[in-house]
Design a protein around this motif. Structure first.
Motif, PDB file in Angstrom:
ATOM      1  N   GLY A   1      -1.636   2.147  -8.165  1.00  0.00           N
ATOM      2  CA  GLY A   1      -2.172   0.686  -8.539  1.00  0.00           C
ATOM      3  C   GLY A   1      -1.443  -0.366  -8.108  1.00  0.00           C
ATOM      4  N   GLU A   2      -0.110  -0.101  -8.149  1.00  0.00           N
ATOM      5  CA  GLU A   2       0.757  -1.352  -7.684  1.00  0.00           C
ATOM      6  C   GLU A   2       0.920  -1.440  -6.224  1.00  0.00           C
ATOM      7  OE1 GLU A   2       2.070  -3.682  -9.527  1.00  0.00           O
ATOM      8  OE2 GLU A   2       1.789  -3.013 -11.536  1.00  0.00           O
ATOM      9  N   LEU A   3       0.983  -0.145  -5.685  1.00  0.00           N
ATOM     10  CA  LEU A   3       1.039  -0.072  -4.164  1.00  0.00           C
ATOM     11  C   LEU A   3      -0.277  -0.473  -3.510  1.00  0.00           C
ATOM     12  CD1 LEU A   3       2.911   3.272  -3.756  1.00  0.00           C
ATOM     13  CD2 LEU A   3       3.976   1.063  -3.641  1.00  0.00           C
TER      14      LEU A   3
ATOM     15  N   ALA B   1       3.677  -4.147  -2.757  1.00  0.00           N
ATOM     16  CA  ALA B   1       2.674  -3.668  -2.211  1.00  0.00           C
ATOM     17  C   ALA B   1       2.677  -2.631  -0.888  1.00  0.00           C
ATOM     18  CB  ALA B   1       1.294  -4.363  -2.309  1.00  0.00           C
ATOM     19  N   SER B   2       2.107  -1.530  -0.973  1.00  0.00           N
ATOM     20  CA  SER B   2       2.081  -0.749   0.552  1.00  0.00           C
ATOM     21  C   SER B   2       1.154   0.174   0.426  1.00  0.00           C
ATOM     22  CB  SER B   2       3.627   0.161   0.401  1.00  0.00           C
ATOM     23  OG  SER B   2       3.492   0.612   1.651  1.00  0.00           O
ATOM     24  N   PRO B   3      -0.335  -0.191   0.990  1.00  0.00           N
ATOM     25  CA  PRO B   3      -1.161   0.672   1.102  1.00  0.00           C
ATOM     26  C   PRO B   3      -1.031   2.139   1.755  1.00  0.00           C
ATOM     27  CG  PRO B   3      -1.891  -1.441   1.538  1.00  0.00           C
ATOM     28  CD  PRO B   3      -0.604  -1.500   1.455  1.00  0.00           C
ATOM     29  N   ALA B   4       0.097   1.751   3.042  1.00  0.00           N
ATOM     30  CA  ALA B   4       0.394   3.031   3.682  1.00  0.00           C
ATOM     31  C   ALA B   4       1.113   3.944   2.985  1.00  0.00           C
ATOM     32  CB  ALA B   4       1.134   2.655   4.934  1.00  0.00           C
TER      33      ALA B   4
ATOM     34  N   MET C   1       1.090   9.041  -0.521  1.00  0.00           N
ATOM     35  CA  MET C   1       1.277   9.662  -1.981  1.00  0.00           C
ATOM     36  C   MET C   1      -0.082  10.532  -2.109  1.00  0.00           C
ATOM     37  SD  MET C   1       3.184   6.562  -4.480  1.00  0.00           S
ATOM     38  CE  MET C   1       2.925   7.915  -6.103  1.00  0.00           C
ATOM     39  N   ARG C   2      -1.204   9.845  -1.820  1.00  0.00           N
ATOM     40  CA  ARG C   2      -2.486  10.451  -2.416  1.00  0.00           C
ATOM     41  C   ARG C   2      -2.501  11.893  -1.477  1.00  0.00           C
ATOM     42  NH1 ARG C   2      -4.356   5.046  -2.700  1.00  0.00           N
ATOM     43  NH2 ARG C   2      -5.120   4.673  -4.891  1.00  0.00           N
TER      44      ARG C   2
END
Length: 212
Positions: free
Chosen positions: A187-189, A196-199, A204-205
């Motif tokens: 949630g934080e990423l 924040a880091s969507p990549a 991680m997912r």
């Protein structure tokens, strides 16, 4: 790189994916004059037989081939994937320390120097690899003028092929944390905070499951 079994990345297919997604590499040589490091894009040699394992192709600009003593000894190629700071405030109220999540691979092998003709083909593939995402790709041999220019600049570069003889890789992505903690980190990423880091969240997912 410290070996941690729970974070070890041993699958050659995952190493290839990491290289495809993160082609900007660090090249390190232990030469007679000491350590030498350079930075260049690398791509997979997709024409190599899968039995050969992981095979890279790239080039260096002169005189880096001399500085690295390229082809005379083992070269270390470091691939760095998504990475980022993980705050203990994303865990729970219990005492904890911050950490850094990351994916990285250390690839070892002795490079094979390419002929000018082979080097030109590698340069062509490098350009195509990155230009294919552009709305109007510029090709190395797209026009006669481009081809003449490419023929001139190839002399300033030295191409190489690296068959990876061994590698160590790590995917440290909170695998040692409970599911509720992983969900908070994601949630934080995915958010808009300073770390924040969507990549990194996407990486991680891959290991925790895409439904988190």
């Amino acid at each position: 790189m410290r070996h941690t079994p729970s974070f070890a990345l041993d699958d050659p297919a995952e190493i290839r994916r990491l290289i495809r997604d993160n082609p900007w590499a660090t090249l390190i040589s232990h030469t007679e004059s000491g350590l030498v490091a350079s930075h260049y894009p690398v791509i997979l040699d997709e024409e190599a037989d899968e039995a050969d394992g992981v095979v890279l192709v790239s080039h260096v600009g002169r005189p880096d081939e001399v500085l690295h003593e390229l082809g005379r000894h083992e070269l270390l190629v470091i691939i760095q994937g998504p990475h980022g700071y993980i705050s203990p405030g994303w865990y729970d109220a219990a005492p904890a320390v911050p950490t850094w999540n990351f994916v990285t691979a250390h690839l070892h092998g002795t490079p094979e120097l390419l002929s000018d003709a082979e080097n030109l083909r590698v340069l062509d593939r490098l350009v195509d690899h990155f230009e294919e995402r552009m709305p109007e790709p510029r090709r190395l041999f797209g026009t006669e003028a481009n081809a003449a220019y490419a023929a001139r600049i190839v002399a300033g570069t030295v191409g190489f092929r690296l068959t990876v003889s061994r590698f160590t890789a790590k995917s440290k992505l909170s695998q040692n944390k409970p599911a509720e903690t992983v969900a908070r980190i994601l949630g934080e990423l995915d958010g808009d905070g300073p770390y924040a880091s969507p990549a990194l969240a996407a990486e991680m997912r891959r290991v925790h499951g895409g439904d988190r």
